[in-house]
Enzyme design. Structure first.
Site, short mmCIF file in Angstrom:
data_model
loop_
_atom_site.label_atom_id
_atom_site.label_comp_id
_atom_site.label_asym_id
_atom_site.label_seq_id
_atom_site.Cartn_x
_atom_site.Cartn_y
_atom_site.Cartn_z
N CYS A 84 -0.35 -9.87 7.17
CA CYS A 84 -0.65 -10.55 5.91
C CYS A 84 0.64 -11.06 5.28
O CYS A 84 1.75 -10.73 5.73
CB CYS A 84 -1.38 -9.59 4.96
SG CYS A 84 -0.29 -8.40 4.14
N GLU A 103 1.43 -2.13 9.30
CA GLU A 103 2.80 -2.48 9.72
C GLU A 103 3.82 -2.06 8.68
O GLU A 103 4.95 -1.69 9.02
CB GLU A 103 2.93 -3.96 10.10
CG GLU A 103 2.37 -4.97 9.14
CD GLU A 103 0.89 -5.25 9.31
OE1 GLU A 103 0.10 -4.30 9.16
OE2 GLU A 103 0.52 -6.41 9.53
N CYS A 144 -0.63 -1.63 4.19
CA CYS A 144 -0.98 -2.12 5.52
C CYS A 144 -0.30 -1.28 6.61
O CYS A 144 0.73 -0.63 6.36
CB CYS A 144 -0.54 -3.56 5.69
SG CYS A 144 -1.49 -4.75 4.72
N CYS A 200 3.16 -8.39 4.20
CA CYS A 200 3.84 -7.76 5.35
C CYS A 200 4.87 -8.70 5.96
O CYS A 200 5.94 -8.28 6.39
CB CYS A 200 2.82 -7.31 6.39
SG CYS A 200 1.92 -5.85 5.85
N ASN A 250 -3.27 1.51 8.37
CA ASN A 250 -3.57 1.06 7.01
C ASN A 250 -4.20 2.19 6.21
O ASN A 250 -5.07 2.92 6.71
CB ASN A 250 -4.44 -0.21 6.99
CG ASN A 250 -5.75 -0.10 7.74
OD1 ASN A 250 -5.84 0.57 8.78
ND2 ASN A 250 -6.77 -0.77 7.26
N ILE A 251 -3.71 2.34 5.00
CA ILE A 251 -4.16 3.41 4.11
C ILE A 251 -4.65 2.75 2.83
O ILE A 251 -3.84 2.22 2.04
CB ILE A 251 -2.99 4.38 3.78
CG1 ILE A 251 -2.28 4.88 5.06
CG2 ILE A 251 -3.50 5.55 2.93
CD1 ILE A 251 -3.14 5.71 6.01
N GLU A 252 -5.97 2.75 2.65
CA GLU A 252 -6.56 2.05 1.50
C GLU A 252 -6.63 2.96 0.27
O GLU A 252 -6.39 4.16 0.35
CB GLU A 252 -7.95 1.53 1.89
CG GLU A 252 -7.84 0.51 3.02
CD GLU A 252 -9.14 -0.17 3.39
OE1 GLU A 252 -10.22 0.30 2.97
OE2 GLU A 252 -9.05 -1.19 4.11
#
Ligand code: THU
Length: 133
Positions: free
Chosen positions: A88, A55, A53, A91, A42-44
């Site tokens: 989520c 995945e 996210c 995803c 995950n890369i915020e």
């Protein structure tokens, strides 16, 4: 490749999570039928909606390298949360178009693990056949 090995590769990917806001780290590993594995984390972003996210990072990496739905065998999704990280809603929608509905999804947080499928997580999915008639 064994399930445990794919899950370990997802935990390796989780180390690359960029999660300064949530502190919640997720890793994913997409196994292709030819044995190649694509990792994602995950890369915020400070503009929270721009966060990607784990995945989606992993499946986008697979597609970016030429893989397509029928090339995908299984996906491992792991987190450092208190319970397993079920994908989520965004995803689930994205994966429903990009991987087979019956592909195993191995979910783990290192304490508990669970095998799921998108068919179970997203019944009656909206898809391409609804749009292209
Ligand atoms: N996250 C994922 O990477 N995958 C999911 O399916 C659920 C949420 C990430 C997004 C965000 O960086 C953090 O977890 C907290 O929501």
């Amino acid at each position: 490749m064994k399930q445990d090995e794919l899950v370990s590769i997802a935990f390796e990917a989780m180390k690359n999570a960029y999660a300064p806001y949530s502190g919640y780290h997720v890793g994913a590993a997409v196994l292709c039928r030819d044995g190649i594995v694509f990792q994602g984390a995950n890369i915020e972003n400070s503009s929270f909606g721009a966060t990607n996210c784990a995945e989606r990072s992993a499946i986008f990496a697979a597609y970016s390298n030429g893989k397509r739905k029928n090339d995908i065998e299984a996906v491992a999704i792991v987190s450092d949360g208190d319970r397993v990280c079920a994908p989520c809603g965004i995803c689930r929608q994205v994966l429903s178009e990009l991987i087979p509905m019956d592909a195993p999804l191995y979910l783990s947080n290192g304490k508990e693990s669970l095998t799921m499928t998108l068919g179970k997580l997203l019944p009656m999915a909206f898809g391409m056949e609804d749009v292209i008639r």
